[in-house]
Write a protein that holds these residues in place. Sequence first.
Motif, PDB file in Angstrom:
ATOM      1  N   LYS A 124       0.812  -1.142   0.165  1.00  0.00           N
ATOM      2  CA  LYS A 124       0.032   0.132  -0.205  1.00  0.00           C
ATOM      3  C   LYS A 124       0.817   1.175   0.014  1.00  0.00           C
ATOM      4  O   LYS A 124       0.667   2.007   0.704  1.00  0.00           O
ATOM      5  N   ARG A 125       1.679   1.385  -0.989  1.00  0.00           N
ATOM      6  CA  ARG A 125       2.383   2.418  -0.991  1.00  0.00           C
ATOM      7  C   ARG A 125       2.830   2.825  -2.630  1.00  0.00           C
ATOM      8  O   ARG A 125       2.694   1.893  -3.343  1.00  0.00           O
ATOM      9  N   THR A 126       3.226   4.062  -2.951  1.00  0.00           N
ATOM     10  CA  THR A 126       3.593   4.537  -4.217  1.00  0.00           C
ATOM     11  C   THR A 126       5.221   4.977  -4.008  1.00  0.00           C
ATOM     12  O   THR A 126       5.327   5.655  -2.750  1.00  0.00           O
ATOM     13  N   TYR A 127       6.052   4.825  -4.805  1.00  0.00           N
ATOM     14  CA  TYR A 127       7.475   5.198  -4.740  1.00  0.00           C
ATOM     15  C   TYR A 127       7.946   5.385  -6.203  1.00  0.00           C
ATOM     16  O   TYR A 127       7.479   5.258  -7.012  1.00  0.00           O
ATOM     17  N   VAL A 147      17.447  10.982   7.389  1.00  0.00           N
ATOM     18  CA  VAL A 147      17.947  10.754   8.853  1.00  0.00           C
ATOM     19  C   VAL A 147      16.615  10.795   9.510  1.00  0.00           C
ATOM     20  O   VAL A 147      15.983  12.075   9.855  1.00  0.00           O
ATOM     21  N   SER A 148      16.180  10.012  10.555  1.00  0.00           N
ATOM     22  CA  SER A 148      15.232  10.251  11.468  1.00  0.00           C
ATOM     23  C   SER A 148      15.549   9.460  13.009  1.00  0.00           C
ATOM     24  O   SER A 148      16.153   8.430  13.197  1.00  0.00           O
ATOM     25  N   VAL A 200      21.138  15.177   1.925  1.00  0.00           N
ATOM     26  CA  VAL A 200      20.409  14.489   2.900  1.00  0.00           C
ATOM     27  C   VAL A 200      19.541  15.250   3.801  1.00  0.00           C
ATOM     28  O   VAL A 200      19.573  16.397   3.889  1.00  0.00           O
ATOM     29  N   VAL A 201      18.303  14.622   4.037  1.00  0.00           N
ATOM     30  CA  VAL A 201      17.256  15.384   4.747  1.00  0.00           C
ATOM     31  C   VAL A 201      16.838  14.851   6.016  1.00  0.00           C
ATOM     32  O   VAL A 201      17.053  13.620   6.387  1.00  0.00           O
ATOM     33  N   TRP A 202      16.524  15.725   6.778  1.00  0.00           N
ATOM     34  CA  TRP A 202      16.065  15.395   8.502  1.00  0.00           C
ATOM     35  C   TRP A 202      14.596  15.371   8.520  1.00  0.00           C
ATOM     36  O   TRP A 202      13.986  16.022   7.644  1.00  0.00           O
ATOM     37  N   ASP A 203      13.995  14.033   8.900  1.00  0.00           N
ATOM     38  CA  ASP A 203      12.396  14.202   8.939  1.00  0.00           C
ATOM     39  C   ASP A 203      12.202  13.414  10.256  1.00  0.00           C
ATOM     40  O   ASP A 203      12.507  12.372  10.640  1.00  0.00           O
ATOM     41  N   ASP A 204      11.569  14.105  11.153  1.00  0.00           N
ATOM     42  CA  ASP A 204      11.026  13.599  12.392  1.00  0.00           C
ATOM     43  C   ASP A 204       9.574  13.877  12.660  1.00  0.00           C
ATOM     44  O   ASP A 204       8.919  14.056  13.765  1.00  0.00           O
ATOM     45  N   HIS A 205       8.886  14.078  11.416  1.00  0.00           N
ATOM     46  CA  HIS A 205       7.575  14.515  11.519  1.00  0.00           C
ATOM     47  C   HIS A 205       6.508  13.150  11.686  1.00  0.00           C
ATOM     48  O   HIS A 205       7.076  12.431  10.791  1.00  0.00           O
ATOM     49  N   SER A 206       5.474  13.184  12.626  1.00  0.00           N
ATOM     50  CA  SER A 206       4.848  11.865  12.588  1.00  0.00           C
ATOM     51  C   SER A 206       5.367  10.927  12.829  1.00  0.00           C
ATOM     52  O   SER A 206       6.566  10.753  13.351  1.00  0.00           O
ATOM     53  N   ILE A 222       7.301   6.715  12.540  1.00  0.00           N
ATOM     54  CA  ILE A 222       8.326   6.467  11.566  1.00  0.00           C
ATOM     55  C   ILE A 222       7.746   5.574  10.269  1.00  0.00           C
ATOM     56  O   ILE A 222       8.377   5.693   9.135  1.00  0.00           O
ATOM     57  N   GLY A 223       6.556   4.955  10.241  1.00  0.00           N
ATOM     58  CA  GLY A 223       5.854   4.313   9.293  1.00  0.00           C
ATOM     59  C   GLY A 223       5.652   5.467   8.130  1.00  0.00           C
ATOM     60  O   GLY A 223       5.899   5.312   6.674  1.00  0.00           O
ATOM     61  N   LYS A 224       5.173   6.312   8.596  1.00  0.00           N
ATOM     62  CA  LYS A 224       4.514   7.572   7.529  1.00  0.00           C
ATOM     63  C   LYS A 224       5.855   8.259   7.157  1.00  0.00           C
ATOM     64  O   LYS A 224       5.752   8.869   6.102  1.00  0.00           O
ATOM     65  N   ARG A 225       6.737   8.284   7.735  1.00  0.00           N
ATOM     66  CA  ARG A 225       8.371   8.971   7.534  1.00  0.00           C
ATOM     67  C   ARG A 225       8.518   8.140   6.054  1.00  0.00           C
ATOM     68  O   ARG A 225       9.068   8.510   5.225  1.00  0.00           O
ATOM     69  N   TYR A 226       8.584   6.853   6.389  1.00  0.00           N
ATOM     70  CA  TYR A 226       9.225   6.047   5.350  1.00  0.00           C
ATOM     71  C   TYR A 226       8.141   6.052   3.924  1.00  0.00           C
ATOM     72  O   TYR A 226       8.718   6.076   2.848  1.00  0.00           O
ATOM     73  N   ARG A 227       7.202   5.976   4.198  1.00  0.00           N
ATOM     74  CA  ARG A 227       6.112   6.362   3.005  1.00  0.00           C
ATOM     75  C   ARG A 227       6.567   7.794   2.292  1.00  0.00           C
ATOM     76  O   ARG A 227       6.233   7.894   1.196  1.00  0.00           O
TER      77      ARG A 227
END
Length: 444
Positions: free
Chosen positions: A345-348, A362-363, A390-396, A398-403
């Motif tokens: 259930k993902r688009t990439y 990086v999270s 490289v991007v920093w991502d700590d929103h929501s 971990i699963g939503k970050r991956y998607r």
Amino acid sequence: MDRVSLDDLVSLCKRRGFLYQGSEIYGGLSGTWDFGPLGIQLKRNLTDLWWRMFVEQRPDIYGLESSIIMNSQVWKASGHLDGFVDLVVEDTATKQRYRADHLLEEQGIEIDDFSPERIGQLIEENGLKSPAGNPLSTPQRFNMMFKTQIGASDTQAQDAYLRPETAQGIFVNFKNVVDSCQPDLPFGIAQIGKSFRNEISPRDFVFRAREFEQMEIEYFCRLEDWQEVFEDFRLKTYDWLELIGLPRALVSELEVPESERAHYSQRTVDFMFEFPFGKKELYGLAYRGDYDLKQHQRLSGKSLEYVDKRTQAKFLPVCIEPSFGVERTILALLQSAWREDTGNKRTYLALKPEIAPYRYAVSPLVANKPELVGKAREIFRILQAKYGRVVWDDHSNIGKRYRRQDEIGTPWCVTVDFQTLEDGTVTRRERDTLEQSRQAVADL
């Protein structure tokens, strides 16, 4: 590659910051597009790769960046003032204008002659109406160059034009480059830059716009060598496609007939791509002969002849032109990289690491643990110093970050968790396979 609609691509580009409609808060401006944060990084990655392959890694090609606004005499010499035209027809009721050849092509009507008389005859014979169902006017010639004026007052203003192609900036600087660099034939001059065309009916997202970017080479050689050079660049185009990850199966060649070639071209091969809206030109390869240098030499009165270092013979070399559109390449890349993973259930976007806007995300596993956030920030700085993208991502969570990172094409996600604090390893997740492994930061 999974099939994707143009609407899906437009939605992705707006939602994730690849491309926005130009002047959007004022209702937009037809045929103009703005690159967002991810789009400009993707574009820079693409143009940097092209420059590295065709300029930095070759001893026979020199770089140039010429002015966008050029003297009107340039376009008189090149033939654009008289010959850079499309045929326009007008809805007699709404006054909306359309490109005549586009209307015919959309109805599957084959065009055997692009003269105004023949186009008008085809419209009449087939009873062609406007998209609104109204009668059409007779075809008229429409010059696509953007005209401007230079000067401090209207009475003293001088006509000038935004360039409709980057090539003429190269031709008018031919002698400058020869005098500065003393190159041996064959040699080329490359340029990446903006061009402008007042398209009658811009359409298909960024495929046909009024402002666009080109990556072009004018490669000069002796007359007897042009076919060999032409073939060499034809093959190098496929090397470029492989480098950036465009599938060769979606590319075909079209030998352009004389009636459809540009006024300067003695041979043209178009590299066609299977876009969502049909098979259209992606790149072009043209044999321009000595047309441009001869025209500029005649009108300027300045000698543009090349002097052979050994024999001292003077002559005008002929020219091969490989031309690559930046926006069309980006559209083709996004389309061909689109993947629908229904099982997960993902688009990439399966973009190559060299092309993807970010190489790593990086999270911290959770954003409310200072020790994890601090360690993740440390690793982020290390990877950023090493790779830049490289991007920093700590929103929501971990699963939503991956998607989210999957959808913008980030190849790898690095997650800092409590085990990282113990042994210095992190979780490295692969975008395409979803495989996760423990790795030391130094091994990333």
